[in-house]
Design a protein around this motif. Structure first.
Motif, mmCIF file in Angstrom:
data_model
loop_
_atom_site.group_PDB
_atom_site.id
_atom_site.type_symbol
_atom_site.label_atom_id
_atom_site.label_comp_id
_atom_site.label_asym_id
_atom_site.label_seq_id
_atom_site.Cartn_x
_atom_site.Cartn_y
_atom_site.Cartn_z
ATOM 1 N N ALA A 281 -2.792 6.292 -11.584
ATOM 2 C CA ALA A 281 -4.238 6.353 -11.764
ATOM 3 C C ALA A 281 -4.845 7.348 -10.788
ATOM 4 O O ALA A 281 -4.722 7.198 -9.575
ATOM 5 C CB ALA A 281 -4.863 4.977 -11.551
ATOM 6 N N ALA A 282 -5.502 8.377 -11.320
ATOM 7 C CA ALA A 282 -6.220 9.365 -10.500
ATOM 8 C C ALA A 282 -7.664 9.315 -10.950
ATOM 9 O O ALA A 282 -8.126 10.164 -11.710
ATOM 10 C CB ALA A 282 -5.623 10.758 -10.689
ATOM 11 N N ALA A 283 -8.379 8.285 -10.491
ATOM 12 C CA ALA A 283 -9.648 7.999 -11.152
ATOM 13 C C ALA A 283 -10.698 7.315 -10.288
ATOM 14 O O ALA A 283 -11.637 6.737 -10.822
ATOM 15 C CB ALA A 283 -9.373 7.138 -12.387
ATOM 16 N N GLY B 213 -0.906 4.913 -6.798
ATOM 17 C CA GLY B 213 -2.235 5.262 -6.318
ATOM 18 C C GLY B 213 -2.452 6.759 -6.170
ATOM 19 O O GLY B 213 -1.583 7.579 -6.502
ATOM 20 N N VAL B 214 -3.611 7.110 -5.615
ATOM 21 C CA VAL B 214 -3.998 8.520 -5.549
ATOM 22 C C VAL B 214 -4.853 8.799 -4.316
ATOM 23 O O VAL B 214 -5.517 7.900 -3.791
ATOM 24 C CB VAL B 214 -4.774 8.914 -6.828
ATOM 25 N N TYR C 10 -1.547 1.301 -0.926
ATOM 26 C CA TYR C 10 -0.677 0.120 -0.874
ATOM 27 C C TYR C 10 -1.474 -1.148 -0.578
ATOM 28 O O TYR C 10 -1.330 -2.165 -1.267
ATOM 29 C CB TYR C 10 0.404 0.317 0.192
ATOM 30 N N ASN C 11 -2.329 -1.104 0.435
ATOM 31 C CA ASN C 11 -3.065 -2.305 0.826
ATOM 32 C C ASN C 11 -4.053 -2.759 -0.242
ATOM 33 O O ASN C 11 -4.396 -3.945 -0.318
ATOM 34 C CB ASN C 11 -3.803 -2.070 2.140
ATOM 35 N N ASP C 12 -4.510 -1.839 -1.083
ATOM 36 C CA ASP C 12 -5.432 -2.209 -2.151
ATOM 37 C C ASP C 12 -4.728 -3.006 -3.254
ATOM 38 O O ASP C 12 -5.386 -3.662 -4.055
ATOM 39 C CB ASP C 12 -6.071 -0.958 -2.762
ATOM 40 N N GLY C 13 -3.407 -2.922 -3.264
ATOM 41 C CA GLY C 13 -2.650 -3.649 -4.270
ATOM 42 C C GLY C 13 -2.099 -4.979 -3.795
ATOM 43 O O GLY C 13 -1.336 -5.633 -4.507
ATOM 44 N N THR D 255 3.742 3.406 -4.984
ATOM 45 C CA THR D 255 3.548 4.475 -3.997
ATOM 46 C C THR D 255 2.242 5.152 -4.338
ATOM 47 O O THR D 255 1.525 4.704 -5.245
ATOM 48 C CB THR D 255 4.727 5.471 -3.988
ATOM 49 N N SER D 256 1.886 6.224 -3.649
ATOM 50 C CA SER D 256 0.628 6.934 -3.913
ATOM 51 C C SER D 256 0.839 8.432 -3.805
ATOM 52 O O SER D 256 1.556 8.908 -2.912
ATOM 53 C CB SER D 256 -0.457 6.514 -2.915
#
Length: 358
Positions: A234-236, A261-262, A267-270, A281-282
């Motif tokens: 997701a790049a949004a 992520g982007v 990581y912590n947001d998940g 990963t991001s």
């Protein structure tokens, strides 16, 4: 004694305000750095947050003063109003995160010639696009997002081995497109070099059209996961928060799905109730590092005014997080190899739709 107690209470209150995340932080007089946020909040887990973290780092390490302002809207006039508020208040550098600031900075660079501007992912131009000009008091910064997404694509493909992947973007603009293109090229590279069997169907590449609609991001992700997609990059912005939320919901109920992520390490947001994360990963643009470097350059008298700077693997400006707790050792190793191959020039990632999965 009363004076001492009063002083201690005052100091404690000031410390608490800063710890809670104020929009005005001060620890020095050498340079005053302001920032105007884009549509999202300062803790949007994306562009605003990444840029602000670089400013706060400079506040802690370099002794600057800093403040951010959130505009009431997202028009040129809205941005110019807050830029003017900062400039008139004596802020000597103003950070503008995103391409939407291009016309505002184009005007502001002449209106405030003694203020230094840093625009992220944008180049100042007139409203009718007839004139592009990066003034001598402006540094315009961009990234090769396709490189970071390529590395993330390799990592995710090697970790999962086989299955369907997807991509959800915000607005279909060059920076977001490059994440999509790099993601698909990285997956293709893993298929060709490491024996993975990952596919992406056209219906699973979606641009939602905004960076703010969290609910829409979650709904699109739910549809993709229902259709068998295992990993979504997701790049949004806020839309991506919705994607992460859906991945968290699914993994919390035992579903083997992931989100990538982007911009920053998400990581912590998940993090789920079990303490684990749904973010594999991001694909990172080191926003904080770029902003910090511009502030440091100004303090050292080397601000690159009038220049358009590009952050890439070659100058360690993009990549994935150093620590990826969810990645297998093999996936991490292959990702590191991919980064070094890009950095050395052995592998080229196209900043276009060239080389995507068929």
């Amino acid at each position: 004694m009363k004076k001492i107690i009063t002083l201690l209470c005052t100091l404690f209150a000031a410390t608490l305000v800063f710890a809670m995340g104020t929009n005005d932080a001060s620890s020095g007089k050498s340079l005053r750095v302001g920032m105007v946020t884009d549509a999202g909040t300062i803790d949007d887990k994306s562009f605003n947050q990444g840029a602000w973290e670089g400013i706060v780092r400079a506040q802690k390490e370099l002794g600057i003063s800093c403040k951010y302002l959130k505009p009431s809207g997202t028009t040129e006039a809205d941005y110019l109003k807050e830029i003017s508020n900062l400039a008139d208040a004596g802020y000597q550098m103003i950070v503008c995160p995103g391409y939407k600031f291009e016309t505002a900075v184009y005007v502001a660079q002449d209106r405030y010639p003694n203020v230094k501007f840093v625009i992220l992912d944008g180049q100042p131009h007139s409203a009718d696009y007839s004139t592009y000009r990066t003034g001598s008091n402006v540094a315009a910064i961009s990234w090769l997002e396709n490189q970071s997404a390529f590395i993330a694509g390799v990592a995710a493909a090697v970790h999962v081995k086989e299955g369907e992947f997807g991509f959800i973007g915000g607005m279909e603009i060059p920076a977001v497109q490059k994440f999509n293109w790099g993601w698909q090229q990285g997956i293709k590279y893993a298929n060709e070099h490491f024996g993975t069997k990952i596919s992406i169907q056209a219906k699973n590449v979606v641009y939602q059209g905004t960076f703010t609609d969290v609910a829409a991001g979650q709904q699109i992700a739910a549809t993709m996961f229902d259709n068998g997609v295992k990993v979504i990059h997701a790049a949004a912005g806020g839309v991506g928060v919705g994607v992460i939320n859906e991945a968290k919901t699914r993994r919390s109920t035992g579903k083997d799905v992931w989100c990538v992520g982007v911009d920053v390490d998400q990581y912590n947001d998940g993090i789920m109730p079990n303490g684990k994360s749904a973010v594999l990963t991001s694909a990172m643009k080191f926003l904080d590092r770029a902003v910090f470097d511009m502030i440091k350059a100004e303090l050292e008298g080397t601000f690159p005014g009038g220049k358009e700077l590009e952050f890439t693997a070659a100058n360690d400006g993009v990549g994935i997080p150093v620590q990826n707790p969810n990645l297998s050792a093999e996936a991490q190793r292959r990702a590191n190899e991919a980064f070094e191959a890009i950095k050395s020039g052995r592998t080229t990632v196209a900043a276009s739709a060239t080389g995507l999965i068929k």
